[in-house]
Design an enzyme around this catalytic site. Structure first.
Site, PDB file in Angstrom:
ATOM      1  N   TYR A  57      -1.579  -0.567  10.241  1.00  9.73           N
ATOM      2  CA  TYR A  57      -1.615  -0.873   8.799  1.00  9.73           C
ATOM      3  C   TYR A  57      -0.326  -0.377   8.118  1.00  9.73           C
ATOM      4  O   TYR A  57       0.294  -1.105   7.338  1.00  9.73           O
ATOM      5  CB  TYR A  57      -2.843  -0.205   8.206  1.00  9.73           C
ATOM      6  CG  TYR A  57      -3.151  -0.549   6.771  1.00  9.73           C
ATOM      7  CD1 TYR A  57      -3.648  -1.805   6.414  1.00  9.73           C
ATOM      8  CD2 TYR A  57      -2.985   0.395   5.754  1.00  9.73           C
ATOM      9  CE1 TYR A  57      -3.973  -2.104   5.094  1.00  9.73           C
ATOM     10  CE2 TYR A  57      -3.304   0.104   4.439  1.00  9.73           C
ATOM     11  CZ  TYR A  57      -3.794  -1.145   4.112  1.00  9.73           C
ATOM     12  OH  TYR A  57      -4.103  -1.437   2.803  1.00  9.73           O
TER      13      TYR A  57
ATOM     14  N   SER B 135       0.861  -1.187   0.000  1.00  7.66           N
ATOM     15  CA  SER B 135       0.000   0.000   0.000  1.00  7.66           C
ATOM     16  C   SER B 135       0.892   1.230   0.000  1.00  7.66           C
ATOM     17  O   SER B 135       2.015   1.182   0.511  1.00  7.66           O
ATOM     18  CB  SER B 135      -0.858   0.012   1.268  1.00  7.66           C
ATOM     19  OG  SER B 135      -1.473   1.282   1.430  1.00  7.66           O
TER      20      SER B 135
HETATM   21  N1  LIG Z   1      -8.757  -0.688  -1.096  1.00  6.89           N
HETATM   22  C1  LIG Z   1      -7.689   0.090  -0.947  1.00  6.89           C
HETATM   23  O1  LIG Z   1      -7.771   1.335  -0.957  1.00  6.89           O
HETATM   24  C2  LIG Z   1      -6.327  -0.527  -0.811  1.00  6.89           C
HETATM   25  C3  LIG Z   1      -5.212   0.307  -0.973  1.00  6.89           C
HETATM   26  C4  LIG Z   1      -3.940  -0.225  -0.845  1.00  6.89           C
HETATM   27  C5  LIG Z   1      -3.777  -1.571  -0.583  1.00  6.89           C
HETATM   28  N2  LIG Z   1      -4.887  -2.367  -0.423  1.00  6.89           N
HETATM   29  C6  LIG Z   1      -4.649  -3.787  -0.125  1.00  6.89           C
HETATM   30  O2  LIG Z   1      -5.260  -4.581  -1.111  1.00  6.89           O
HETATM   31  C7  LIG Z   1      -5.618  -5.844  -0.554  1.00  6.89           C
HETATM   32  C8  LIG Z   1      -7.082  -6.118  -0.845  1.00  6.89           C
HETATM   33  O3  LIG Z   1      -7.861  -5.110  -0.244  1.00  6.89           O
HETATM   34  P1  LIG Z   1      -9.359  -4.779  -0.670  1.00  6.89           P
HETATM   35  O4  LIG Z   1      -9.478  -3.307  -0.635  1.00  6.89           O
HETATM   36  O5  LIG Z   1      -9.735  -5.521  -1.881  1.00  6.89           O
HETATM   37  O6  LIG Z   1     -10.123  -5.325   0.623  1.00  6.89           O
HETATM   38  P2  LIG Z   1     -11.340  -6.342   0.803  1.00  6.89           P
HETATM   39  O7  LIG Z   1     -11.716  -6.246   2.237  1.00  6.89           O
HETATM   40  O8  LIG Z   1     -12.369  -6.123  -0.239  1.00  6.89           O
HETATM   41  O9  LIG Z   1     -10.639  -7.746   0.521  1.00  6.89           O
HETATM   42  C9  LIG Z   1      -9.742  -8.330   1.417  1.00  6.89           C
HETATM   43  C10 LIG Z   1      -9.842  -9.831   1.276  1.00  6.89           C
HETATM   44  O10 LIG Z   1      -8.943 -10.450   2.196  1.00  6.89           O
HETATM   45  C11 LIG Z   1      -9.637 -11.502   2.860  1.00  6.89           C
HETATM   46  N3  LIG Z   1      -9.039 -11.744   4.174  1.00  6.89           N
HETATM   47  C12 LIG Z   1      -9.098 -10.948   5.266  1.00  6.89           C
HETATM   48  N4  LIG Z   1      -8.450 -11.533   6.285  1.00  6.89           N
HETATM   49  C13 LIG Z   1      -7.964 -12.712   5.828  1.00  6.89           C
HETATM   50  C14 LIG Z   1      -7.202 -13.753   6.403  1.00  6.89           C
HETATM   51  N5  LIG Z   1      -6.810 -13.723   7.684  1.00  6.89           N
HETATM   52  N6  LIG Z   1      -6.880 -14.825   5.640  1.00  6.89           N
HETATM   53  C15 LIG Z   1      -7.270 -14.888   4.360  1.00  6.89           C
HETATM   54  N7  LIG Z   1      -8.003 -13.942   3.745  1.00  6.89           N
HETATM   55  C16 LIG Z   1      -8.335 -12.853   4.476  1.00  6.89           C
HETATM   56  C17 LIG Z   1     -11.070 -11.014   2.955  1.00  6.89           C
HETATM   57  O11 LIG Z   1     -11.971 -12.078   3.178  1.00  6.89           O
HETATM   58  C18 LIG Z   1     -11.252 -10.346   1.603  1.00  6.89           C
HETATM   59  O12 LIG Z   1     -11.611 -11.270   0.610  1.00  6.89           O
HETATM   60  C19 LIG Z   1      -5.316  -5.741   0.943  1.00  6.89           C
HETATM   61  O13 LIG Z   1      -4.060  -6.329   1.204  1.00  6.89           O
HETATM   62  C20 LIG Z   1      -5.267  -4.248   1.179  1.00  6.89           C
HETATM   63  O14 LIG Z   1      -4.475  -3.909   2.285  1.00  6.89           O
HETATM   64  C21 LIG Z   1      -6.151  -1.882  -0.539  1.00  6.89           C
END
Ligand SMILES: NC(=O)c1ccc[n+]([C@@H]2O[C@H](COP(=O)([O-])OP(=O)(O)OC[C@H]3O[C@@H](n4cnc5c(N)ncnc54)[C@H](O)[C@@H]3O)[C@@H](O)[C@H]2O)c1
Length: 264
Positions: free
Chosen positions: A169, A156
């Site tokens: 985070y 991120s």
């Molecule tokens: N959305 C954003 O703005 C953003 C920005 C930068 C990075 N990210 C990163 O992208 C990735 C996906 O995020 P997203 O926004 O799609 O979130 P999201 O909540 O839609 O998806 C996260 C997924 O991870 C799964 N998950 C959570 N805990 C888990 C565990 N212990 N074991 C296995 N699976 C698990 C959830 O069930 C879900 O399917 C994450 O690593 C997040 O930190 C997101």
């Protein structure tokens, strides 16, 4: 005339494993890898496998094989087991996308030990033990002459810059950025590349609540030179590139996909 080999982004005959792919970015990554030719195994948390169904349909709509398995990345033996399952079913893992992640938005002075552990165990420890399990398999294959493993961590921009209410985070994601370098350094000799992408704010279920607050949304948009919150689509090209043979000399790198946030 010099003969050039044009970059190849195709992923045919590769098997990808994407964690946490029942929603948001993970769903997009799984579908994009399938669109470029990979068969894709996705994981969701135990008890939430039904969430993975739409992602499976997307994978299959590209004519690729898909499979959904339960996984909690905080459980280290499960990380090993899942890789064994994928190898038993598909014969190999060529691409790992460590996407599973959580966030708990809190002022630093309010962070609880429980939330700290949840975020660090999922986003940092979980990614490491998934990489270890897949890395062991890729190293064995590399010793038999089969090079070209790809590990892609979803970090991120919060692992590169500071922002309010991101103590746990930001620590986890900054750790993931350097974990990416260490594994890249160790495993280059096996032909394995380890990279990360660092997205800015993307509209997904993880962030929906944040964007529902107009002041915060306006603050975020004002910090992104491209002038908007990112979409899942904005992130897909970076992952396809890093998964492909076009990126075979790119390793240890974190590719910011941040609309210019960190350039300012
Ligand atoms: N959305 C954003 O703005 C953003 C920005 C930068 C990075 N990210 C990163 O992208 C990735 C996906 O995020 P997203 O926004 O799609 O979130 P999201 O909540 O839609 O998806 C996260 C997924 O991870 C799964 N998950 C959570 N805990 C888990 C565990 N212990 N074991 C296995 N699976 C698990 C959830 O069930 C879900 O399917 C994450 O690593 C997040 O930190 C997101």
């Amino acid at each position: 005339m010099t003969r050039l080999n044009m970059p190849n982004f195709q992923l045919e005959q590769r098997v990808a494993l994407v964690t946490g792919a029942g929603s948001g970015l993970g769903q997009g990554f799984a579908a994009a890898l399938a669109a470029y030719g990979a068969d894709v195994v996705i994981t969701e948390l135990p008890g939430r496998l039904d969430m993975a169904q739409p992602t499976l349909e997307l994978i299959r709509s590209h004519g690729r094989k898909g499979l959904a398995l339960e996984l909690d990345v905080r459980d280290v033996p499960s990380c090993t087991r899942i890789v064994e399952q994928v190898v038993a079913e598909f014969g190999r893992v060529d691409i790992l996308v460590n996407n599973a992640g959580v966030n708990r938005v809190q002022w630093a002075e309010d962070v609880t030990e429980e939330n700290w552990d949840l975020v660090l165990d999922t986003d940092l420890k979980g990614a490491f033990f998934m990489s270890q399990a897949v890395g062991r398999h890729m190293i064995t294959r590399a010793k038999a002459g089969d090079l070209g493993g790809r590990i892609i961590n979803i970090a991120s921009q919060m692992g590169v810059v500071g922002y309010y209410q991101r103590a746990a985070y930001g620590s986890a994601k900054a750790g993931l950025v350097n974990q990416t370098r260490v594994l890249a350094f160790e495993w280059a000799k096996h032909g394995i590349t380890v990279n990360a992408i660092a997205p800015t704010f993307v509209r997904t279920p993880l962030t929906e609540q944040t964007f529902n607050q107009p002041e915060i949304k306006a603050d975020l948009e004002s910090r992104i030179p491209m002038g908007r919150i990112a979409t899942v689509d904005d992130m897909l090209g970076a992952v396809v590139f890093l998964a492909s043979s076009a990126a075979s000399m790119v390793t240890g790198h974190t590719l910011l996909v941040d609309g210019g946030w960190t350039a300012v």
